[in-house]
Scaffold this active site. Structure first.
Site, mmCIF file in Angstrom:
data_model
loop_
_atom_site.group_PDB
_atom_site.id
_atom_site.type_symbol
_atom_site.label_atom_id
_atom_site.label_comp_id
_atom_site.label_asym_id
_atom_site.label_seq_id
_atom_site.Cartn_x
_atom_site.Cartn_y
_atom_site.Cartn_z
ATOM 1 N N ASP A 194 0.873 -1.162 0.000
ATOM 2 C CA ASP A 194 0.000 0.000 0.000
ATOM 3 C C ASP A 194 0.916 1.220 0.000
ATOM 4 O O ASP A 194 2.106 1.112 0.331
ATOM 5 C CB ASP A 194 -0.891 -0.033 1.251
ATOM 6 N N ASP A 204 -0.067 5.028 1.066
ATOM 7 C CA ASP A 204 -0.242 5.951 2.186
ATOM 8 C C ASP A 204 -0.158 5.220 3.524
ATOM 9 O O ASP A 204 -0.909 4.282 3.779
ATOM 10 C CB ASP A 204 -1.596 6.651 2.064
#
Length: 225
Positions: A8, A10
């Site tokens: 991922d 963020d």
């Protein structure tokens, strides 16, 4: 056998969530919604703007238009990121050490990903292997983005390991048939969030990039630190 590590963005590669949720608090107050950054992080980490706004509209009987809200946020964040955005401490060392291919699978749009990974100098680690929710039908916790990433990288889902900071992302990885490790290295997370990620289906939770480095080295996916 793991042959692809999916990150991922963020809160895993860049320490952006603490900045993003602060902007959300500011803008939502203008719509009459009083909410804390901690509450937003717990409830909507990894969830798209559209998903978050749909939930908040239902709860507060508001009629916020998601696309307009997203633009408001991203206009403010673009300036904030230029001055305050940092990579997660130690993540560049980890990325250099990996012995298997990597990619990014994010709930952000491609333009934001290009900016967010470019500012701290992480783009070159991924090349063209950067995948956005705007390329699929459904955001996390649906598995679409992870399945798309696996297909584009020609790797079976069961041979992927996902690194995620949010319950939505962990659930999405499980729905895709992938293993997932929870990550607490972002400024919006604390040690108490480990239980939340384990309950979502993480096989383990690590506290920072150094711990993740050791974890991946033990799986023979990275050189030992």
């Amino acid at each position: 056998m793991i042959s692809l590590v999916i990150f991922d963005c963020d809160g895993v590669l860049i320490d952006s969530e603490v900045l993003s949720f602060a902007v959300d608090v500011q803008i939502l107050a203008g719509y009459g919604i009083e909410v804390s950054s901690d509450d937003l992080a717990l409830r909507f980490g990894g969830v798209s703007y559209a998903g978050m706004i749909e939930s908040l509209n239902d709860e507060h009987a508001t009629a916020i238009e998601a696309a307009h809200y997203q633009k408001e946020c991203e206009d403010l964040l673009a300036h904030l990121f230029e001055t305050d955005l940092r990579a997660i401490s130690g993540i560049d060392t980890l990325l250099k050490s990996l012995s298997v291919p990597v990619c990014v699978a994010s709930g952000s749009d491609l333009a934001r990903l290009d900016m967010c990974l470019g500012i701290p100098g992480l783009l070159d680690f991924f090349g063209a292997r950067i995948f956005s929710v705007e390329e699929v039908a459904n955001g996390k916790p649906a598995p679409d983005i992870f399945l798309h990433a696996a297909r584009e990288c020609s790797v079976k889902p069961e041979n992927c390991l996902v690194i995620e900071d949010s319950p939505a992302g962990i659930i999405a990885a499980g729905a895709a048939g992938m293993r997932a490790v929870g990550f607490l290295g972002g400024g919006h997370r604390n040690p108490e969030d480990a239980e939340m990620l384990m309950q979502a289906g993480a096989e383990d939770v690590v506290g920072d990039a150094s711990e993740l480095h050791r974890y991946l080295a033990n799986l023979r996916l990275a050189n030992r630190p």
